[in-house]
Write a protein that holds these residues in place. Structure first.
Motif, mmCIF file in Angstrom:
data_model
loop_
_atom_site.group_PDB
_atom_site.id
_atom_site.type_symbol
_atom_site.label_atom_id
_atom_site.label_comp_id
_atom_site.label_asym_id
_atom_site.label_seq_id
_atom_site.Cartn_x
_atom_site.Cartn_y
_atom_site.Cartn_z
ATOM 1 N N GLY A 171 0.811 -1.203 0.000
ATOM 2 C CA GLY A 171 0.000 0.000 0.000
ATOM 3 C C GLY A 171 0.846 1.255 0.000
ATOM 4 N N LEU A 172 0.205 2.398 0.278
ATOM 5 C CA LEU A 172 0.938 3.669 0.234
ATOM 6 C C LEU A 172 2.045 3.725 1.282
ATOM 7 N N LYS A 173 1.824 3.133 2.447
ATOM 8 C CA LYS A 173 2.857 3.163 3.485
ATOM 9 C C LYS A 173 4.118 2.446 2.999
ATOM 10 N N GLY A 174 3.953 1.324 2.345
ATOM 11 C CA GLY A 174 5.093 0.613 1.788
ATOM 12 C C GLY A 174 5.767 1.406 0.688
ATOM 13 N N VAL A 175 4.959 2.059 -0.154
ATOM 14 C CA VAL A 175 5.500 2.876 -1.246
ATOM 15 C C VAL A 175 6.342 4.021 -0.693
ATOM 16 N N ILE A 176 5.826 4.692 0.328
ATOM 17 C CA ILE A 176 6.534 5.843 0.894
ATOM 18 C C ILE A 176 7.846 5.420 1.543
ATOM 19 N N LYS A 177 7.845 4.321 2.284
ATOM 20 C CA LYS A 177 9.073 3.865 2.932
ATOM 21 C C LYS A 177 10.121 3.445 1.900
ATOM 22 N N VAL A 178 9.676 2.821 0.835
ATOM 23 C CA VAL A 178 10.602 2.468 -0.244
ATOM 24 C C VAL A 178 11.132 3.729 -0.916
ATOM 25 N N ASP A 179 10.259 4.738 -1.093
ATOM 26 C CA ASP A 179 10.674 5.992 -1.726
ATOM 27 C C ASP A 179 11.850 6.636 -0.997
ATOM 28 N N VAL A 180 11.812 6.573 0.331
ATOM 29 C CA VAL A 180 12.895 7.164 1.123
ATOM 30 C C VAL A 180 14.224 6.496 0.768
ATOM 31 N N VAL A 181 14.205 5.169 0.688
ATOM 32 C CA VAL A 181 15.412 4.420 0.327
ATOM 33 C C VAL A 181 15.832 4.745 -1.103
ATOM 34 N N LEU A 182 14.872 4.779 -2.009
ATOM 35 C CA LEU A 182 15.172 5.017 -3.416
ATOM 36 C C LEU A 182 15.757 6.407 -3.650
ATOM 37 N N MET A 183 15.251 7.411 -2.915
ATOM 38 C CA MET A 183 15.771 8.760 -3.092
ATOM 39 C C MET A 183 17.264 8.821 -2.778
ATOM 40 N N PHE A 184 17.645 8.235 -1.656
ATOM 41 C CA PHE A 184 19.056 8.258 -1.286
ATOM 42 C C PHE A 184 19.891 7.391 -2.226
ATOM 43 N N LEU A 185 19.278 6.353 -2.798
ATOM 44 C CA LEU A 185 20.015 5.503 -3.726
ATOM 45 C C LEU A 185 20.321 6.230 -5.026
ATOM 46 N N TYR A 186 19.311 6.877 -5.626
ATOM 47 C CA TYR A 186 19.592 7.521 -6.916
ATOM 48 C C TYR A 186 20.453 8.770 -6.736
ATOM 49 N N LEU A 187 20.278 9.492 -5.613
ATOM 50 C CA LEU A 187 21.157 10.630 -5.367
ATOM 51 C C LEU A 187 22.591 10.169 -5.104
ATOM 52 N N GLY A 188 22.714 9.084 -4.355
ATOM 53 C CA GLY A 188 24.045 8.540 -4.080
ATOM 54 C C GLY A 188 24.725 8.052 -5.342
ATOM 55 N N ALA A 335 15.817 2.972 -9.459
ATOM 56 C CA ALA A 335 15.239 3.630 -8.288
ATOM 57 C C ALA A 335 14.416 4.853 -8.687
ATOM 58 N N ALA A 336 14.984 5.675 -9.589
ATOM 59 C CA ALA A 336 14.280 6.870 -10.036
ATOM 60 C C ALA A 336 12.986 6.511 -10.756
ATOM 61 N N ALA A 337 13.016 5.442 -11.534
ATOM 62 C CA ALA A 337 11.826 5.018 -12.273
ATOM 63 C C ALA A 337 10.772 4.409 -11.343
ATOM 64 N N MET A 338 11.216 3.529 -10.448
ATOM 65 C CA MET A 338 10.281 2.799 -9.596
ATOM 66 C C MET A 338 9.574 3.713 -8.608
ATOM 67 N N SER A 339 10.255 4.747 -8.110
ATOM 68 C CA SER A 339 9.624 5.657 -7.155
ATOM 69 C C SER A 339 8.443 6.374 -7.795
ATOM 70 N N THR A 340 8.594 6.760 -9.050
ATOM 71 C CA THR A 340 7.496 7.429 -9.751
ATOM 72 C C THR A 340 6.392 6.447 -10.119
ATOM 73 N N LEU A 341 6.782 5.286 -10.626
ATOM 74 C CA LEU A 341 5.782 4.322 -11.093
ATOM 75 C C LEU A 341 4.929 3.769 -9.954
ATOM 76 N N ALA A 342 5.565 3.437 -8.836
ATOM 77 C CA ALA A 342 4.799 2.921 -7.704
ATOM 78 C C ALA A 342 3.790 3.963 -7.224
ATOM 79 N N GLY A 343 4.238 5.231 -7.167
ATOM 80 C CA GLY A 343 3.323 6.296 -6.770
ATOM 81 C C GLY A 343 2.190 6.471 -7.763
ATOM 82 N N SER A 344 2.500 6.320 -9.047
ATOM 83 C CA SER A 344 1.464 6.452 -10.075
ATOM 84 C C SER A 344 0.430 5.335 -9.957
ATOM 85 N N MET A 345 0.903 4.114 -9.757
ATOM 86 C CA MET A 345 -0.037 2.998 -9.594
ATOM 87 C C MET A 345 -0.977 3.244 -8.416
ATOM 88 N N SER A 346 -0.415 3.695 -7.301
ATOM 89 C CA SER A 346 -1.213 3.934 -6.106
ATOM 90 C C SER A 346 -2.181 5.098 -6.300
#
Length: 480
Positions: A171-188, A335-346
């Motif tokens: 759900g959205l809670k899982g999407v948001i927690k993953v987003d936090v990880v993904l943001m630091f991954l693509y920036l890193g 990471a950059a792609a999945m963060s947007t796509l997961a949010g779009s699906m939700s």
């Protein structure tokens, strides 16, 4: 060079790890409020990082460095407008949203105008989001095809399926927690590429400064008056155009687009939502500065090349980066792609379920059945996003231009509709619907004729929508 076994191990481990983490961190969902709003218990800082991740797609990762490589850093002017727009959203939009028990951005329109306005806005959002994120998904296939030598269709399906796994289960809670990880991954991964690039240059940063200074690559401010009035409005990256365009685009995307508003409504209260949206604007400025600077570094490394903006960074990944680092960078692209796509699906499934299905035929069904239908809708939208991406595969335009143009067709009308509700108390549903439709139709004409740069699109749509809605209201009042 091709990706090595080390790169594939990194990529596969990343995909599996993210899917498992997102599925487990979302917890159990018993209602659609749990599934689509995270039970309204999401911390503001987590929502802030998730917003940044959701609005940052592979377009940013690839096209923005390429844009700086081909031109300069004028795009950064737009991000100043982004922050201004988010401050307005925090001070004007969010207080109105938190007066009621909103479940989507478009619930407000029903409370203010009526069910038709809500449904129309939701349908417009669904069409726009599907098309724009189809482009974003397609953009991800570009470097994956070049680097991994996989068919673009396979790359699209891989990204969508792994995004679907944790969106469906967490759900959205899982999407948001993953987003936090993904943001630091693509920036890193972007920072890693920048550091490696600097080490490849003869004199490091001094080489970048010398190369950039000679070709004006460090230029941030562009007044744009030297080419006359027509040149001023046709150039999207002027100071005034960038700030105004960025502000209105951000007001539309962060104040009326369910992809972002869903995350704001998932926070605990109004103050948390305000901190999340303003904080995201600050981070975005630094993020775009990083990606633009990466493009300047690529120019210092390669010099002028006859390539598309979408190809510069992938070429560097393929030709220069060693095994291991290549895998990390590709994981950053994922990471950059999945963060947007997961949010779009939700967001697409939430808007479909809450704004369209439930008012029409789901008022008397149980929460358990609503949750089941919501999960099925998530699968449906994953499939439709893949189809949308396939449609845009044959386009010859830069993907960032396609995505911005798609959003611009409808963002002006959508934002104008919300502003009519927030600022004009006498406007009723029929007037606002006429204004909304007029704004969209007028923007089709403007974009087709290519009269002005894309940064002016949203403002023009807003002006037309408000003008038509107000004129109809005034005319009706005069007859009474």
């Amino acid at each position: 060079m091709n990706a090595t076994i080390v790169d594939y191990i990194i990529i596969v481990s990343f995909l599996i790890g993210i899917a498992v983490f997102g599925s487990l961190s979302g917890g159990k969902q018993r209602t659609i409020k749990d599934y689509f709003l995270g039970s309204k218990q999401v911390p503001w800082w987590m929502a802030c990082f998730s917003i940044v991740a959701a609005e940052t797609s592979t377009l940013t990762f690839i096209s923005i460095p390429g844009l700086a490589y081909l031109t300069n850093m004028n795009f950064l002017q737009v991000t100043f407008g982004y922050l201004i727009g988010r401050i307005i959203v925090a001070k004007v939009f969010l207080p109105a949203y938190y007066k009621g028990e909103l479940k989507t951005a478009y619930t407000y329109l029903e409370e203010r105008f009526g069910g038709k306005a809500r449904t129309f806005a939701s349908v417009v959002f669904i069409i726009t989001r599907t098309a724009a994120d189809g482009v974003r998904l397609f953009a991800t296939a570009i470097p994956l095809y070049l680097i991994l030598k996989v068919d673009p269709a396979i790359a699209l399906i891989i990204i969508a399926v792994f995004s679907l796994i944790y969106t469906y289960t967490g759900g959205l809670k899982g999407v948001i927690k993953v987003d936090v990880v993904l943001m630091f991954l693509y920036l890193g991964s972007a920072l890693l590429a920048a550091v490696y690039l600097l080490n490849m240059l003869p004199d490091g940063w001094a080489t970048v400064v010398k190369s950039a200074a000679s070709d004006n690559k460090f230029s941030i401010i562009n007044l744009g008056f030297e080419n006359g009035l027509s040149g001023f409005f046709s150039d999207p990256y002027t100071l005034i155009g960038g700030i105004i365009g960025g502000a209105f685009l951000s007001m539309a995307s962060h104040g009326t687009d369910q992809l972002i508003v869903q995350r704001l409504l998932a926070t605990k209260n109004l103050k948390s939502a305000q901190k999340a949206v303003i904080g995201s604007g600050v981070i975005i400025i630094f993020q775009f500065a990083l990606f633009l600077m990466l493009g300047v570094m690529l120019y210092a490394f390669y010099g002028p090349m006859n390539v598309k903006s979408d190809e510069v960074f992938p070429i560097f990944i393929i030709e220069v980066l060693p095994p291991g680092i290549t895998g990390i960078i590709i994981a950053g692209l994922f990471a950059a792609a999945m963060s947007t796509l997961a949010g779009s699906m939700s967001s697409l499934s939430s808007s479909t379920m809450i704004d369209i299905y439930t008012p029409l035929c789901g008022k008397n069904i149980s929460e358990e059945k609503k949750l089941k239908i919501s999960r099925l809708l998530t699968i449906l939208w994953a499939a439709l996003l893949i189809i949308s991406a396939m449609i845009f595969r044959k386009s010859s335009l830069a993907v960032v231009e396609i995505a911005l143009s798609i959003a611009s067709f409808t963002y002006g009308g959508l934002l104008g509709t919300f502003l009519l509700g927030l600022l004009f108390k006498r406007v009723k549903q029929n007037a606002v619907l006429a204004g909304f439709a007029s704004g969209i139709l007028f923007m089709i004409l403007v974009i087709s004729l290519k009269i002005v740069g894309w940064t002016w699109y949203t403002l023009i749509g807003v002006i037309v929508t408000i003008a038509v809605g107000s004129a109809i209201t005034f005319a009706k009042k005069s007859r009474e």
